[in-house]
Design a protein around this motif. Structure first.
Motif, mmCIF file in Angstrom:
data_model
loop_
_atom_site.group_PDB
_atom_site.id
_atom_site.type_symbol
_atom_site.label_atom_id
_atom_site.label_comp_id
_atom_site.label_asym_id
_atom_site.label_seq_id
_atom_site.Cartn_x
_atom_site.Cartn_y
_atom_site.Cartn_z
ATOM 1 N N SER A 15 0.812 -1.220 0.000
ATOM 2 C CA SER A 15 0.000 0.000 0.000
ATOM 3 C C SER A 15 0.843 1.267 0.000
ATOM 4 C CB SER A 15 -1.001 0.034 1.167
ATOM 5 O OG SER A 15 -0.369 0.347 2.397
ATOM 6 N N ARG A 16 2.156 1.107 -0.146
ATOM 7 C CA ARG A 16 3.031 2.282 -0.206
ATOM 8 C C ARG A 16 3.891 2.266 -1.466
ATOM 9 N NH1 ARG A 16 4.720 2.170 6.243
ATOM 10 N NH2 ARG A 16 2.597 2.519 7.017
ATOM 11 N N ILE A 17 3.347 1.604 -2.489
ATOM 12 C CA ILE A 17 4.040 1.462 -3.766
ATOM 13 C C ILE A 17 3.040 1.763 -4.885
ATOM 14 C CG2 ILE A 17 5.299 -0.110 -5.302
ATOM 15 C CD1 ILE A 17 5.790 -1.815 -2.666
ATOM 16 N N ARG A 18 3.410 2.662 -5.794
ATOM 17 C CA ARG A 18 2.548 2.954 -6.940
ATOM 18 C C ARG A 18 2.906 2.023 -8.095
ATOM 19 N NH1 ARG A 18 3.065 8.045 -6.981
ATOM 20 N NH2 ARG A 18 4.727 8.277 -8.513
ATOM 21 N N VAL A 19 1.875 1.491 -8.755
ATOM 22 C CA VAL A 19 2.037 0.572 -9.881
ATOM 23 C C VAL A 19 1.469 1.239 -11.131
ATOM 24 C CG1 VAL A 19 1.431 -1.680 -10.834
ATOM 25 C CG2 VAL A 19 1.837 -1.434 -8.370
ATOM 26 N N VAL A 67 0.532 -7.807 -10.152
ATOM 27 C CA VAL A 67 1.535 -6.956 -9.516
ATOM 28 C C VAL A 67 0.891 -6.072 -8.444
ATOM 29 C CG1 VAL A 67 3.232 -5.123 -9.867
ATOM 30 C CG2 VAL A 67 3.053 -6.990 -11.521
ATOM 31 N N ALA A 68 -0.282 -5.539 -8.745
ATOM 32 C CA ALA A 68 -0.975 -4.688 -7.776
ATOM 33 C C ALA A 68 -1.384 -5.482 -6.538
ATOM 34 C CB ALA A 68 -2.199 -4.049 -8.420
ATOM 35 N N PHE A 69 -1.797 -6.725 -6.726
ATOM 36 C CA PHE A 69 -2.123 -7.585 -5.588
ATOM 37 C C PHE A 69 -0.915 -7.749 -4.678
ATOM 38 C CE2 PHE A 69 -1.598 -12.136 -4.339
ATOM 39 C CZ PHE A 69 -2.394 -12.108 -3.198
ATOM 40 N N ILE A 70 0.232 -8.039 -5.269
ATOM 41 C CA ILE A 70 1.449 -8.229 -4.483
ATOM 42 C C ILE A 70 1.807 -6.949 -3.737
ATOM 43 C CG2 ILE A 70 3.947 -8.643 -4.645
ATOM 44 C CD1 ILE A 70 3.284 -10.518 -7.045
ATOM 45 N N CYS A 71 1.699 -5.810 -4.420
ATOM 46 C CA CYS A 71 2.109 -4.532 -3.835
ATOM 47 C C CYS A 71 1.028 -3.888 -2.958
ATOM 48 C CB CYS A 71 2.496 -3.554 -4.945
ATOM 49 S SG CYS A 71 3.955 -4.053 -5.893
ATOM 50 N N GLY A 78 -7.649 8.157 7.605
ATOM 51 C CA GLY A 78 -6.548 8.800 6.898
ATOM 52 C C GLY A 78 -5.300 7.945 6.770
ATOM 53 N N HIS A 79 -5.379 6.687 7.178
ATOM 54 C CA HIS A 79 -4.239 5.775 7.097
ATOM 55 C C HIS A 79 -4.592 4.546 6.236
ATOM 56 C CE1 HIS A 79 -2.181 7.925 10.372
ATOM 57 N NE2 HIS A 79 -3.374 7.990 10.955
ATOM 58 N N PHE A 80 -3.559 3.905 5.730
ATOM 59 C CA PHE A 80 -3.665 2.591 5.069
ATOM 60 C C PHE A 80 -4.411 2.600 3.735
ATOM 61 C CE2 PHE A 80 -4.257 1.799 9.748
ATOM 62 C CZ PHE A 80 -2.923 1.506 10.012
ATOM 63 N N SER A 81 -4.564 3.737 3.111
ATOM 64 C CA SER A 81 -5.282 3.788 1.837
ATOM 65 C C SER A 81 -4.528 3.029 0.750
ATOM 66 C CB SER A 81 -5.478 5.235 1.388
ATOM 67 O OG SER A 81 -6.047 5.282 0.096
ATOM 68 N N ARG A 82 -5.276 2.291 -0.060
ATOM 69 C CA ARG A 82 -4.712 1.618 -1.228
ATOM 70 C C ARG A 82 -5.304 2.166 -2.520
ATOM 71 N NH1 ARG A 82 -4.138 -4.659 0.997
ATOM 72 N NH2 ARG A 82 -2.774 -4.088 2.721
ATOM 73 N N ARG A 83 -6.109 3.186 -2.383
ATOM 74 C CA ARG A 83 -6.821 3.749 -3.526
ATOM 75 C C ARG A 83 -5.902 4.635 -4.358
ATOM 76 N NH1 ARG A 83 -12.665 6.088 -2.353
ATOM 77 N NH2 ARG A 83 -12.934 3.841 -2.028
ATOM 78 N N GLY A 84 -6.067 4.556 -5.674
ATOM 79 C CA GLY A 84 -5.328 5.432 -6.581
ATOM 80 C C GLY A 84 -3.862 5.085 -6.745
ATOM 81 N N LEU A 85 -3.493 3.830 -6.465
ATOM 82 C CA LEU A 85 -2.088 3.418 -6.599
ATOM 83 C C LEU A 85 -1.831 2.570 -7.839
ATOM 84 C CD1 LEU A 85 -1.211 2.521 -2.888
ATOM 85 C CD2 LEU A 85 -0.700 4.624 -4.155
ATOM 86 N N LEU A 86 -2.878 2.207 -8.561
ATOM 87 C CA LEU A 86 -2.745 1.400 -9.781
ATOM 88 C C LEU A 86 -3.255 2.207 -10.963
ATOM 89 C CD1 LEU A 86 -2.310 -1.230 -11.380
ATOM 90 C CD2 LEU A 86 -4.589 -1.966 -10.610
ATOM 91 N N HIS A 87 -2.388 2.388 -11.978
ATOM 92 C CA HIS A 87 -2.738 3.221 -13.128
ATOM 93 C C HIS A 87 -2.356 2.523 -14.434
ATOM 94 C CE1 HIS A 87 -3.383 6.719 -10.479
ATOM 95 N NE2 HIS A 87 -2.354 6.242 -9.805
ATOM 96 N N TYR A 88 -3.180 2.699 -15.428
ATOM 97 C CA TYR A 88 -2.930 2.155 -16.771
ATOM 98 C C TYR A 88 -2.815 3.283 -17.783
ATOM 99 C CZ TYR A 88 -4.387 -2.391 -14.877
ATOM 100 O OH TYR A 88 -4.482 -3.542 -14.134
#
Length: 203
Positions: free
Chosen positions: A73-77, A95-99, A112-122
């Motif tokens: 949840s601290r890595i952008r894909v 890859v997004a599942f792993i990250c 305000g913590h632990f968000s995983r939203r908006g980290l996967l982009h195509y």
């Protein structure tokens, strides 16, 4: 559940999951992701799923080294192609599942913590490869390209696949097709000397 023996021989990825630690899912937040986990996610085992697994492995090692646990949840894909282009969606999903990276419908976080939203982009053009992983804490990034042709398919495989799809393959031919298919995946996942050629760092 019966799976090919090589699933257990494939590498495993160890990460730190802050949300998992906070909610008590993983002791000390340490989570181990196997190739079988990715197969369950994708619904099948193939060179693309294996390649995505190796892309994540290579990219995370480039960004965090061997000792540091990459934090989910601290890595952008980011993927270069659109989600519907070829196998891009499959690679991005694995890859997004792993990250621990979600798209716009991903987990919004808690207080305000632990968000995983908006980290996967195509559809991101200038990423230097098929895929880019970026650390949110430092901004360090790595581009990667997948080359599954490093492990060639048996010339017998496609004719057997077509025969099976037409419903014309004998049971022993279907069995042989499955062995050839998974044999290619096995070669990808259990040959460390090939991993740098399959999952290529481009920058």
């Amino acid at each position: 559940m019966q799976t090919p023996d090589f699933f257990d021989q494939a590498p495993r990825l160890r990460l730190y999951d802050p949300l998992g630690e906070f909610l008590g899912a993983f002791e000390e937040g340490i989570v181990e992701i196997s190739y079988l986990d990715c197969v369950k996610l994708a619904g099948h085992s193939c060179p693309t799923v294996a390649g995505a697994f190796l892309l994540a492995k290579r990219g995370l090692e480039a960004l965090y080294g061997i000792e540091e646990l990459p934090p989910r949840s601290r890595i952008r894909v980011e993927m270069r192609e659109s989600k519907s282009e070829g196998v891009t969606g499959v690679i991005g999903t694995v890859v997004a599942f792993i990250c621990g990276a979600g798209d716009d419908g991903g987990f919004a976080g808690i207080g305000g913590h632990f968000s995983r939203r908006g980290l996967l982009h195509y559809g991101i053009d200038d990423i230097g490869g098929d895929l880019r992983l970026t650390r949110l804490d430092t901004g360090a990034a790595v581009g990667l390209r997948l080359d599954t042709s490093v492990v060639a398919a048996s010339p017998e495989m496609m004719p057997l696949m077509q025969k099976a799809l037409r419903g014309e393959a004998l049971p022993e031919e279907q069995k042989h097709f499955r062995e050839l298919w998974q044999g290619r995946v096995e070669a990808m996942l259990t040959s460390p000397e090939l991993w740098e050629k399959i999952a290529v760092i481009t920058d």
